[in-house]
Design a protein around this motif. Structure first.
Motif, mmCIF file in Angstrom:
data_model
loop_
_atom_site.group_PDB
_atom_site.id
_atom_site.type_symbol
_atom_site.label_atom_id
_atom_site.label_comp_id
_atom_site.label_asym_id
_atom_site.label_seq_id
_atom_site.Cartn_x
_atom_site.Cartn_y
_atom_site.Cartn_z
ATOM 1 N N UNK A 154 21.377 -1.683 -3.309
ATOM 2 C CA UNK A 154 21.791 -0.666 -2.569
ATOM 3 C C UNK A 154 22.319 -1.107 -1.148
ATOM 4 N N UNK A 155 22.606 -0.223 -0.191
ATOM 5 C CA UNK A 155 23.259 -0.459 1.226
ATOM 6 C C UNK A 155 22.839 0.454 2.168
ATOM 7 N N UNK A 156 22.949 -0.021 3.367
ATOM 8 C CA UNK A 156 22.747 0.803 4.436
ATOM 9 C C UNK A 156 24.045 1.311 4.919
ATOM 10 N N UNK A 157 24.351 2.483 5.137
ATOM 11 C CA UNK A 157 25.518 3.038 5.429
ATOM 12 C C UNK A 157 26.069 2.093 6.752
ATOM 13 N N UNK A 158 27.508 2.006 6.579
ATOM 14 C CA UNK A 158 27.865 1.419 7.812
ATOM 15 C C UNK A 158 28.385 2.082 8.954
ATOM 16 N N UNK A 184 11.229 2.190 4.800
ATOM 17 C CA UNK A 184 11.721 2.468 5.882
ATOM 18 C C UNK A 184 11.711 1.247 6.809
ATOM 19 N N UNK A 185 10.443 0.412 6.694
ATOM 20 C CA UNK A 185 10.472 -0.755 7.874
ATOM 21 C C UNK A 185 11.774 -1.682 7.598
ATOM 22 N N UNK A 186 11.779 -1.971 6.136
ATOM 23 C CA UNK A 186 12.939 -2.795 5.711
ATOM 24 C C UNK A 186 14.328 -2.288 6.258
ATOM 25 N N UNK A 193 0.715 -1.156 0.084
ATOM 26 C CA UNK A 193 -0.137 0.023 0.059
ATOM 27 C C UNK A 193 0.760 1.228 0.015
ATOM 28 N N UNK A 194 1.981 1.219 0.696
ATOM 29 C CA UNK A 194 2.748 2.324 0.724
ATOM 30 C C UNK A 194 4.367 1.920 0.870
ATOM 31 N N UNK A 211 13.503 6.988 -4.708
ATOM 32 C CA UNK A 211 12.589 6.501 -3.590
ATOM 33 C C UNK A 211 13.425 5.582 -2.620
ATOM 34 N N UNK A 212 14.336 4.781 -3.012
ATOM 35 C CA UNK A 212 15.189 4.085 -2.510
ATOM 36 C C UNK A 212 16.145 4.964 -1.516
#
Length: 236
Positions: free
Chosen positions: A232-236, A136-138, A129-130, A205-206
């Protein structure tokens, strides 16, 4: 027909589960493309010791793709459709794979908690849905430095690819869906892709959700310009 809402979509997937593997096997490149996107996660040493989240696992095609490149990982596969999960769980899997029913934006409610070292999400974000809330949750469930690969129908934005998608849906996908009694689901598939982000928009969006090093990678065959891998990545 309109795009199905989340609850109706889960019911439609439940109904289609028994025929789903047969239908996707008729799509040229379907499984090979999933394996390619899974490889693009770039997990070292076959993912030894890594915790990997497989979101929108369906009947397990994405899970099987992950195992070809991350066979030493601990994989938690999540889907909102009970019918699809039952088909997945009936197959043979290594002991490090578990299946959980839940929504991607409410993982904790399903008992799925991070941090995860990698996330693979195939054909998911177009159906939530959003997408921003789900991204953000992931991201919140990922460890610092964790990697993500999103495998999704996201059109290039060129009219030729939009027209090709409609042609394939009207001449192949939707007629096959009607034969199996799943017309609503495959009508949803067609419309949801047309209404979803372009590849450039989803990459943006990512980045807005906080992912770094975001890249859009093409896939070969007729899906070029229609299906992409977003890494992509999450910053370390």
């Amino acid at each position: 027909m309109s795009i199905l809402r989340e609850d109706a979509l889960a019911v439609a997937f439940d109904h289609a589960a028994a025929r789903y593997d047969l239908l996707v096997s008729a799509s040229p490149g379907y499984h090979g493309h999933l394996r390619r996107s899974a490889r693009r996660l770039g997990l070292p040493d076959e993912g030894r010791g890594a915790r990997v989240l497989d979101l929108g696992c369906g009947t397990g095609a994405s899970t099987a793709a992950l195992l070809t490149t991350a066979g030493r990982a601990r994989i938690t596969a999540v889907d909102a459709s009970q019918g699809m999960l039952e088909r997945a769980a009936a197959k043979e899997w290594p002991g490090a794979v578990r299946f959980v029913r839940g929504s991607a934006d409410r993982l904790a409610e399903a008992g799925v908690e991070g941090p995860f070292d990698a996330v693979f999400a195939a054909y998911l974000f177009r159906n939530v849905p959003d997408p921003d809330t789900t991204l953000s949750a992931v991201r919140a469930a990922m460890a610092p430095g964790a990697r993500i690969a999103v495998h999704e129908y996201a059109l290039s934005g060129k009219p030729v690819h939009r027209a090709l998608w409609t042609t394939v849906c009207r001449t192949v996908i939707m007629p096959l869906g009607r034969v199996g009694g799943d017309a609503r689901l495959y009508e949803h598939l067609w419309r949801s892709v047309l209404g979803f982000d372009t590849a450039r928009e989803f990459a943006a969006r990512m980045r807005t959700a906080g992912f770094t090093d975001v890249r859009v990678l093409p896939l070969p065959g007729w899906q070029t310009g229609i299906t992409h891998t977003f890494v992509g990545r999450v910053a370390a």
